[in-house]
Motif scaffolding. Structure first.
Motif, PDB file in Angstrom:
ATOM      1  N   ILE A 178       0.843  -1.197   0.000  1.00  0.00           N
ATOM      2  CA  ILE A 178       0.000   0.000   0.000  1.00  0.00           C
ATOM      3  C   ILE A 178       0.880   1.248   0.000  1.00  0.00           C
ATOM      4  CG2 ILE A 178      -1.692   1.317   1.353  1.00  0.00           C
ATOM      5  CD1 ILE A 178      -2.744  -1.388   2.387  1.00  0.00           C
ATOM      6  N   SER A 179       1.969   1.204   0.766  1.00  0.00           N
ATOM      7  CA  SER A 179       2.899   2.330   0.835  1.00  0.00           C
ATOM      8  C   SER A 179       3.482   2.647  -0.537  1.00  0.00           C
ATOM      9  CB  SER A 179       4.024   2.008   1.824  1.00  0.00           C
ATOM     10  OG  SER A 179       4.912   3.090   1.960  1.00  0.00           O
ATOM     11  N   ASN A 180       3.901   1.610  -1.267  1.00  0.00           N
ATOM     12  CA  ASN A 180       4.456   1.814  -2.613  1.00  0.00           C
ATOM     13  C   ASN A 180       3.418   2.401  -3.567  1.00  0.00           C
ATOM     14  OD1 ASN A 180       7.295   0.933  -2.780  1.00  0.00           O
ATOM     15  ND2 ASN A 180       6.528  -1.006  -2.025  1.00  0.00           N
ATOM     16  N   LEU A 181       2.181   1.909  -3.489  1.00  0.00           N
ATOM     17  CA  LEU A 181       1.121   2.415  -4.362  1.00  0.00           C
ATOM     18  C   LEU A 181       0.803   3.877  -4.046  1.00  0.00           C
ATOM     19  CD1 LEU A 181      -1.297  -0.675  -4.386  1.00  0.00           C
ATOM     20  CD2 LEU A 181       0.260   0.053  -6.210  1.00  0.00           C
ATOM     21  N   LEU A 182       0.700   4.192  -2.757  1.00  0.00           N
ATOM     22  CA  LEU A 182       0.426   5.577  -2.359  1.00  0.00           C
ATOM     23  C   LEU A 182       1.583   6.500  -2.718  1.00  0.00           C
ATOM     24  CD1 LEU A 182      -1.245   5.100   1.152  1.00  0.00           C
ATOM     25  CD2 LEU A 182      -2.345   5.723  -1.009  1.00  0.00           C
ATOM     26  N   SER A 183       2.800   5.964  -2.724  1.00  0.00           N
ATOM     27  CA  SER A 183       3.968   6.757  -3.095  1.00  0.00           C
ATOM     28  C   SER A 183       3.816   7.315  -4.505  1.00  0.00           C
ATOM     29  CB  SER A 183       5.229   5.899  -2.989  1.00  0.00           C
ATOM     30  OG  SER A 183       6.366   6.617  -3.405  1.00  0.00           O
ATOM     31  N   GLY A 184       3.342   6.466  -5.421  1.00  0.00           N
ATOM     32  CA  GLY A 184       3.106   6.924  -6.790  1.00  0.00           C
ATOM     33  C   GLY A 184       2.042   7.996  -6.858  1.00  0.00           C
ATOM     34  N   ARG A 185       0.993   7.850  -6.035  1.00  0.00           N
ATOM     35  CA  ARG A 185      -0.073   8.860  -6.013  1.00  0.00           C
ATOM     36  C   ARG A 185       0.466  10.197  -5.497  1.00  0.00           C
ATOM     37  NH1 ARG A 185      -5.308   6.663  -5.800  1.00  0.00           N
ATOM     38  NH2 ARG A 185      -6.008   8.847  -5.765  1.00  0.00           N
ATOM     39  N   ILE A 186       1.288  10.143  -4.461  1.00  0.00           N
ATOM     40  CA  ILE A 186       1.861  11.369  -3.904  1.00  0.00           C
ATOM     41  C   ILE A 186       2.762  12.052  -4.928  1.00  0.00           C
ATOM     42  CG2 ILE A 186       3.463  12.271  -2.157  1.00  0.00           C
ATOM     43  CD1 ILE A 186       2.394  10.133  -0.264  1.00  0.00           C
ATOM     44  N   ALA A 187       3.524  11.239  -5.676  1.00  0.00           N
ATOM     45  CA  ALA A 187       4.418  11.799  -6.704  1.00  0.00           C
ATOM     46  C   ALA A 187       3.634  12.553  -7.765  1.00  0.00           C
ATOM     47  CB  ALA A 187       5.224  10.677  -7.350  1.00  0.00           C
ATOM     48  N   GLY A 188       2.408  12.116  -8.030  1.00  0.00           N
ATOM     49  CA  GLY A 188       1.579  12.782  -9.033  1.00  0.00           C
ATOM     50  C   GLY A 188       0.746  13.922  -8.479  1.00  0.00           C
ATOM     51  N   GLY A 193       2.021  16.466  -6.326  1.00  0.00           N
ATOM     52  CA  GLY A 193       2.876  17.477  -5.720  1.00  0.00           C
ATOM     53  C   GLY A 193       4.229  16.969  -5.302  1.00  0.00           C
ATOM     54  N   GLY A 194       4.370  15.632  -5.244  1.00  0.00           N
ATOM     55  CA  GLY A 194       5.680  15.051  -4.974  1.00  0.00           C
ATOM     56  C   GLY A 194       6.248  15.472  -3.636  1.00  0.00           C
TER      57      GLY A 194
END
Length: 409
Positions: free
Chosen positions: A257-267, A269-270
């Motif tokens: 879940i952390s890895n998936l959310l990481s991609g969302r955060i990158a898109g 505002g990063g």
């Protein structure tokens, strides 16, 4: 044979399995740390240095060994490295004492990092340009899957037999993957030369320095606790040892879940969103001490820590690549390695501090040590954003001056 003319299924599947076994080999020590310490006659704190030495060797050795091997045939290089990986795990299994085990883990770390670097270069040979990003993400997913299946299964094997059998099992599966690599990967010839030394000027960039410090501290904050998570759950939260595999599997899901959310955060505002992430991470780490008296609350908090653990990955990776593209485009290959290298430095620092903490104070205090690093990561992030804002203003000012000069001509 290509599937839909986008990628070759069997080579991709083989590389995913390779990353899975690499991830299992790296993280398995977390699940069997207590057994290793008991068998070789050392404290858990001293055994925890196995993780510190592995991470440090991975971070320091990988770039240089990869650069040294870059002129050689990549197909045979990968096969040779995999053979070395098998023998290093066998050495772990038969290590008679702590010193030999440390040496074996250092060798495994350097080989593992180089294998991953070389395996990524095959993405251009087994996938179309449109599918390369997808293939690379699948290869990296092997590491996440190893947290869910590889580490808990390895822990079960340790509980049923002993920790040495776990490493023997890893070696056996690695032999199967070696045969798959030999059979399914294309013989692509020599790789491109990569003069790493000429790229080191990238480290002069303040944005690279702050970015690396941010990742190092973020990883250190997690691994102060994660290194000793298994003994903490057993000794402090009083969870039966036979239930550890199930808990590690659930924790592995939280890291997915952390890895998936990481991609969302990158898109979204990063790194601009990361100060909040580091602040929440610090609060959860402090809560380890508070929730250590409740098994349920302690386990829930640990799962939240798992969700926070890899949120920085995608935003940091994009930051390094974008900074290199703006400041030193010739160093893009080095920039692509900065996130995993920084993360492993953080692992080494965090696990070392964790060892010191449980040596001199009670185990629940490892959360406080981790929180300190998380706050440092937040401050590094804020300084990075401040520098980027200044850079943006300077760029806007220069653009405005250019427009004014053109209008006056």
């Amino acid at each position: 044979m290509a599937v839909g003319k986008n990628y070759s299924l069997l080579p991709v599947f083989t590389l995913v399995l390779l990353s899975f076994i690499l991830g299992t080999s790296e993280f398995i020590v977390v699940g069997i740390l207590s057994d290793i310490a008991q068998d070789i006659g050392c404290s858990i704190a001293v055994a925890g240095n196995l993780i510190s030495f592995f991470a440090f060797a991975y971070a320091v050795g990988t770039p240089f060994i990869t650069a040294f091997l870059s002129p050689f045939n990549r197909y045979y290089t990968l096969l040779g490295l995999t053979v070395g990986f098998i023998f290093s795990n066998i050495l772990c299994a038969i290590a008679p004492d702590y010193f030999i085990l440390i040496v074996a883990r250092i060798i495994t770390a350097i080989i593992s990092g180089t294998i991953l670097s070389v395996s990524m270069t095959f993405s251009t040979d087994i996938a179309s340009p449109q599918a390369q990003a997808k293939v690379i993400s699948w290869i990296f997913s092997g590491f996440s899957v190893s947290s869910i299946f590889g580490v808990p299964i390895g822990t079960l094997i340790c509980q049923a037999f002993n920790w040495r059998t776990t490493f023997i099992t890893l070696s056996i599966f690695s032999v199967i993957i070696l045969l798959m690599l030999w059979r399914f990967l294309p013989n692509v010839g020599k790789g491109a030369k990569n003069n790493l030394m000429s790229q080191f000027s990238l480290f002069k960039s303040v944005r690279i320095q702050y970015g690396m410090l941010m990742v190092i501290c973020g990883a250190a904050g997690s691994y102060v606790f994660y290194t000793f998570m298994t003994p903490f759950i057993i000794q402090v939260l009083q969870v039966p040892a036979m239930e550890i595999s199930l808990i590690l599997s659930i924790f592995g899901i939280s890291t997915i879940i952390s890895n998936l959310l990481s991609g969302r955060i990158a898109g979204m505002g990063g790194i601009k969103k990361m100060p909040i992430v580091y602040c929440v991470q610090a609060i959860c780490l402090i809560a380890i001490f508070i929730t250590s008296h409740s098994t349920i609350l302690g386990l829930v908090n640990i799962m939240v820590i798992g969700i926070m653990m890899y949120l920085q990955n995608a935003p940091a990776q994009l930051h390094f690549l974008r900074t290199a593209k703006l400041e030193k485009p010739s160093a893009l290959s080095l920039a692509s390695a900065l996130n995993p290298v920084s993360f492993n430095i953080g692992i080494a620092i965090g696990s070392t501090l964790g060892s010191l903490i449980i040596t001199f104070v009670e185990m629940p205090y490892i959360g406080v040590g981790g929180a300190i690093f998380a706050f440092f990561a937040m401050f590094a992030n804020l300084y990075l954003l401040k520098d980027m804002t200044k850079m943006s203003k300077r760029s806007s000012s220069r653009l405005s001056d250019l427009k004014m000069n053109k209008s006056n001509m």
